[in-house]
Design a protein around this motif. Structure first.
Motif, mmCIF file in Angstrom:
data_model
loop_
_atom_site.group_PDB
_atom_site.id
_atom_site.type_symbol
_atom_site.label_atom_id
_atom_site.label_comp_id
_atom_site.label_asym_id
_atom_site.label_seq_id
_atom_site.Cartn_x
_atom_site.Cartn_y
_atom_site.Cartn_z
ATOM 1 N N ARG A 76 0.803 -1.222 0.000
ATOM 2 C CA ARG A 76 0.000 0.000 0.000
ATOM 3 C C ARG A 76 0.839 1.276 0.000
ATOM 4 N N ASN A 88 4.999 7.336 0.055
ATOM 5 C CA ASN A 88 3.629 7.814 -0.148
ATOM 6 C C ASN A 88 2.653 6.674 0.129
ATOM 7 N N TRP A 89 1.787 6.891 1.107
ATOM 8 C CA TRP A 89 0.832 5.855 1.503
ATOM 9 C C TRP A 89 -0.506 6.079 0.813
ATOM 10 N N LYS A 90 -1.128 4.993 0.382
ATOM 11 C CA LYS A 90 -2.464 5.068 -0.185
ATOM 12 C C LYS A 90 -3.464 5.420 0.917
ATOM 13 N N LYS A 91 -4.376 6.324 0.602
ATOM 14 C CA LYS A 91 -5.450 6.738 1.508
ATOM 15 C C LYS A 91 -4.907 7.403 2.776
ATOM 16 N N ARG A 92 -3.715 8.021 2.661
ATOM 17 C CA ARG A 92 -3.180 8.812 3.777
ATOM 18 C C ARG A 92 -2.894 10.216 3.288
ATOM 19 N N LEU A 93 -3.167 11.187 4.150
ATOM 20 C CA LEU A 93 -2.974 12.577 3.768
ATOM 21 C C LEU A 93 -1.491 12.940 3.720
ATOM 22 N N ASN A 121 2.772 11.997 3.851
ATOM 23 C CA ASN A 121 3.765 10.986 3.490
ATOM 24 C C ASN A 121 4.840 10.896 4.575
#
Length: 432
Positions: A315, A350-355, A357
């Motif tokens: 992710r 960079n994380w998916k579904k996170r505002l 990084n």
């Protein structure tokens, strides 16, 4: 695929074995404390190296004991601590050198209580003559390679070196590993690989700051040893290097009060694979490479990520935002040898579904602090050799021995590292 691209691919695959990141989950925490060592047979000398006009610290300045192979380098705050056998303090002195500055020789008697401030004066020089056609910088780099056997160590040597790797999350240190190693180095013209034996190691990690993520460095000291580009020329000096790189002359300078040619290089516009750009510093008298400072071209993010990242969560997208390299050579009895290497790497996750990084800064550096000729032809058994796949933080263990480093020279920790470790110690006391 063309011969040119085949050669490049082969050199790139070797070069990127220098550092590999391993990213996964964590389950435990280790911690240690810094202690200052004292030995009845050794004296300790502390100092800080500064620019004489600006008072700015000079980072990675060389500090050596004259007429010996004992040396260290300054840290990111210009500070150093040098351990010297008492038997050498009466008849010797310390020499401090830095790129573009005049050398300074310091008597041991100049060191009093506290850190001695050593101010170096800037050296502004212009070479009046050049023995290589200045219109053909390619000729200069070819001469450097041709003279490798003459200019660099031709004996088997055993080197003692200090290694440190750090991981910072934004501005906070979250992991630190250190080691003293023995490097069994072959002559520069030998095709045999240099090998490493781990002597001592220690680590600290504050995994609470890693957000359930561990960032590990694979390669350890083998990474900094491999960037010795005169021993491992495939990193930069491939057979078709002039087809891959553009070379040009920069403004000359001085290192160790020696006149130095500065050679700029960058990859040619038609080359799409990630290559390097930077400067080579070449002794005008011997035509030996004395220093190299360069970066990796990171424009192709996906390609660079494949080269560096070994494992990552599904992710997340992980890619480097900086990859910088610094290499120094020193001269002794007319021969040059690799004395210091440093790699600075920044990575973004960079994380998916996170505002937000995650940003990490990783640094590895190794300084050769002493060496001798391997006249007895000593060797390291295969089972004792440090492998290129090692994760040094997994090899080290926590400790509380105040005499851990003993007589060995190390690179002094910066105040931010010391502060981080003090915080970890406080946390441990609360847990107990």
């Amino acid at each position: 695929m063309s011969k040119k691209n085949t050669l490049h691919k082969r050199s790139s695959s070797n070069a990127f074995k220098m550092i590999v990141f391993v990213i996964g989950l964590f389950f435990n925490m280790h911690a240690f404390a810094f202690f200052q060592d004292t030995s009845s047979e050794y004296m300790q000398y502390e100092g800080i190296v500064l620019d004489s006009e600006t008072n700015k610290p000079l980072i990675s300045a060389s500090v050596s004991v004259n007429q010996t192979n004992i040396s260290t380098v300054t840290n990111d705050e210009g500070e150093f601590l040098l351990k010297v056998p008492k038997s050498l303090t009466n008849s010797n002195s310390i020499k401090v050198s830095y790129l573009g500055y005049h050398d300074k020789v310091i008597s041991f008697s100049d060191f009093k209580e506290g850190k001695l401030k050593i101010k170096l004066n800037l050296s502004v020089t212009e070479l009046s003559e050049i023995n290589i056609d200045p219109k053909d910088p390619n000729a200069l780099i070819r001469e450097v390679l041709k003279k490798k056997g003459t200019n660099y160590l031709s004996d088997n040597t055993i080197m003692t070196a200090f290694y440190r790797e750090t991981i910072k999350k934004r501005r906070t240190y979250v992991s630190l590993s250190e080691a003293v190693i023995d490097v069994y180095k072959n002559p520069y013209e030998s095709r045999k690989n240099d090998v490493i034996k781990l002597f001592k190691a220690r680590k600290s990690a504050d995994y609470k700051k890693l957000d359930t993520l561990t960032v590990k460095l694979q390669g350890g000291p083998t990474s900094t040893l491999y960037i010795d580009v005169m021993k491992n020329p495939e990193i930069l000096f491939t057979e078709n290097m002039t087809a891959l790189y553009e070379f040009s002359f920069g403004k000359s300078t001085k290192i160790n009060d020696k006149y130095i040619y500065v050679l700029n290089f960058k990859q040619r516009p038609n080359i799409k694979e990630p290559l390097y750009f930077g400067k080579l510093y070449i002794d005008s008298e011997t035509l030996a490479l004395t220093k190299a400072v360069f970066d990796l071209n990171l424009e192709n993010k996906d390609e660079v990520s494949k080269m560096f990242i070994r494992k990552k969560p599904k992710r997340a997208k992980v890619y480097p935002t900086q990859a910088s390299y610094n290499i120094d050579y020193r001269q002794k009895d007319g021969k040059w040898y690799y004395s210091y290497g440093r790699i600075d790497l920044n990575i973004k996750i960079n994380w998916k579904k996170r505002l937000f990084n995650s940003l990490y800064k990783l640094n590895v550096e190794m300084a050769v602090t002493d060496w001798k000729k391997n006249t007895e032809k000593e060797s390291i058994a295969a089972r004792e050799r440090l492998k290129s796949s090692v994760v040094i933080s997994d090899e080290a263990s926590g400790f509380s021995d105040p005499e851990f480093w003993g007589e060995y020279n190390v690179i002094e920790p910066e105040k931010s590292i010391e502060s981080a470790i003090k915080k970890i110690k406080k946390q441990l006391r609360k847990l107990n």
